[in-house]
Write a protein that holds these residues in place. Structure first.
Motif, short mmCIF file in Angstrom:
data_model
loop_
_atom_site.label_atom_id
_atom_site.label_comp_id
_atom_site.label_asym_id
_atom_site.label_seq_id
_atom_site.Cartn_x
_atom_site.Cartn_y
_atom_site.Cartn_z
N THR A 267 -4.64 7.75 5.42
CA THR A 267 -5.54 7.36 4.35
C THR A 267 -4.97 6.23 3.48
O THR A 267 -5.63 5.77 2.55
N VAL A 268 -3.75 5.81 3.83
CA VAL A 268 -3.07 4.78 3.04
C VAL A 268 -3.21 3.40 3.67
O VAL A 268 -3.48 2.40 3.00
N ILE A 269 -3.03 3.34 4.98
CA ILE A 269 -3.09 2.06 5.69
C ILE A 269 -4.05 2.18 6.88
O ILE A 269 -4.42 3.28 7.28
N VAL B 150 4.65 6.50 -1.04
CA VAL B 150 5.22 6.91 0.25
C VAL B 150 6.57 6.22 0.42
O VAL B 150 6.62 4.98 0.51
N SER C 80 5.37 12.15 6.78
CA SER C 80 4.58 11.26 5.93
C SER C 80 3.13 11.20 6.39
O SER C 80 2.84 11.09 7.58
N LYS C 81 2.21 11.27 5.44
CA LYS C 81 0.79 11.15 5.72
C LYS C 81 0.33 9.75 5.33
O LYS C 81 0.34 9.38 4.17
N ILE C 82 -0.03 8.96 6.33
CA ILE C 82 -0.34 7.56 6.05
C ILE C 82 -1.75 7.16 6.49
O ILE C 82 -2.18 6.04 6.22
N LYS D 297 0.82 -1.21 0.00
CA LYS D 297 0.00 0.00 0.00
C LYS D 297 0.86 1.27 0.00
O LYS D 297 0.54 2.25 -0.68
N LEU D 298 1.96 1.25 0.78
CA LEU D 298 2.86 2.41 0.82
C LEU D 298 3.51 2.63 -0.55
O LEU D 298 3.62 3.78 -1.03
N GLN E 130 2.36 1.69 -3.51
CA GLN E 130 1.35 2.15 -4.47
C GLN E 130 1.00 3.62 -4.27
O GLN E 130 0.70 4.33 -5.23
N ALA E 131 1.07 4.08 -3.02
CA ALA E 131 0.75 5.48 -2.72
C ALA E 131 1.95 6.40 -2.91
O ALA E 131 1.83 7.61 -2.74
#
Length: 408
Positions: A184-186, A164, A180-182, A158-159, A161-162
């Motif tokens: 909404t990612v995980i 990050v 890092s803004k996570i 997921k990281l 693909q985003a």
């Protein structure tokens, strides 16, 4: 120019701030009241303020503007627009080593100047590198993720693909840039826990306890270690639960536990309930308790393990909150040490014979670490099995102390 306006605003903020609450909360309140500042303005002003604090106790007589720019220069590993406009002659020198930068900005000895950032060398725990620790205040720590069991591959995917960026510290630990803004990612807490690298390493002490408990159970009933532990959940009390990171860690390591959490503040337990729900922890007990004044009267047979992540100076985390270094009064060390001893003394009666105490601090001071260990051994008659100082200043992480005891 806007950059000088940012500098002036930073000076005004620092004049209003007194250290009574986290600076992050203070400056957030300021910006919420002054909507004219855009995101870039807020970022620059915040950066200038934190540069001021990162000098710690060094160069105390410098005017605020000079102190801000000096801190910014020492923190900058490459040219940046703030220095370019506010101190262009320094902007071209950001590639220099920290020692060379000190020689450029001050007539004092470079080593002495750096060591003045954190002047309490004699108070440090054993094995602390004073020079490296002082240097760490000029580097923004990383954001660390602890990947929960069975979610390792999914989180990394997921990281990626985003977009990050991250680096793998270990199979279960990732380091990300601090901003890092996570969310909404995980699934934070469900898939991965935001937890400092050294705090994650407290899990090594939990694994030591798990293996010791396995061995004890096996020796008592003759069954294989895993079977012996599987027969009955481990009774675990997180006595200073705070944000609950150690409880989630214990859940992942021991798998089958009968968990109890407590804290002196009702608001903590309310927040903990939400976090545990996200983490999938539903069957647990909680209560409000002030272990600085009251002994917890547990019913037989008592707890197999008590986690005491005690209130402390937080000195091992000051590279994240440098305002605490700037405002720190060393008289607090003795007060924290006395508080820690009271908490441990009031928690121990709930530990069953043969049970384990896990003592933790995020402090670098020996009075909060080794001296409390000595107190537990000598006054409370627990056997020290292992103690470790998890130094994080070389990994852009915090420094934590942990010790494992067994009740005789």
């Amino acid at each position: 120019m806007k950059y000088f306006s940012h500098l002036n605003t930073a000076v005004q903020l620092l004049q209003q701030y007194n250290g009574s609450l986290p600076f992050g909360s203070f400056i957030k309140q300021f910006f919420s009241q002054h909507k004219k500042y855009g995101s870039k303005d807020r970022k620059n002003i915040s950066q200038l303020c934190y540069a001021f604090f990162r000098l710690g106790k060094a160069l105390p007589t410098l005017p605020a503007e000079e102190r801000i720019l000096t801190g910014l220069f020492l923190c900058s590993a490459e040219p940046n627009e703030l220095l370019q406009h506010l101190k262009p002659d320094w902007d071209s020198q950001t590639h220099l080593s920290l020692a060379d930068k000190w020689r450029l900005i001050s007539d004092t000895d470079a080593a002495a100047g750096l060591l003045a950032v954190f002047p309490w060398k004699d108070e440090l725990s054993a094995n602390m590198d004073h020079t490296s620790f002082c240097a760490s205040f000029f580097t923004q720590p990383d954001l660390f993720l602890r990947l929960r069991p069975r979610h390792e591959a999914a989180v990394k995917s997921k990281l990626q693909q985003a977009g990050v960026p991250f680096r793998e510290v270990s199979r279960h630990c990732l380091a990300l840039p601090n901003a890092s803004k996570i969310d909404t990612v995980i699934g934070t807490d469900r898939e991965a826990v935001i937890q400092d690298h050294s705090s994650q390493r407290i899990g090594e002490l939990m694994e030591f306890i798990r293996n010791s408990a396995f061995a004890k159970a096996s020796a008592s009933d003759g069954s294989p270690p895993a079977d012996a532990m599987a027969n009955k959940p481990l009774r675990v009390w997180d006595a200073c639960a705070a944000s609950g990171g150690k409880s989630i860690l214990a859940t992942d390591i021991f798998r089958r536990i009968d968990l109890t959490v407590s804290d002196v503040r009702q608001s903590i337990l309310v927040n903990l309930e939400k976090r545990f729900a996200a983490a999938g922890i539903r069957n647990y007990h909680s209560f409000i308790g002030d272990l600085s004044t009251t002994t917890y009267d547990d019913q037989e047979p008592g707890f197999d393990m008590i986690i005491t992540d005690v209130p402390c100076s937080g000195s091992g985390t000051w590279s994240r909150t440098p305002e605490q270094l700037y405002y720190f009064d060393p008289k607090k060390i003795d007060r924290y040490s006395a508080l820690q001893k009271k908490i441990i003394a009031h928690a121990i009666p709930a530990l069953k014979p043969g049970g384990f105490l896990l003592y933790c601090t995020c402090s670098v001071f020996k009075k909060e670490n080794e001296e409390v260990v000595q107190f537990i051994e000598e006054q409370l008659s627990l056997q020290l099995l292992q103690s470790t100082l998890f130094t994080g200043y070389e990994q852009k992480a915090d420094t934590l102390f942990g010790a494992v005891f067994q009740k005789k």
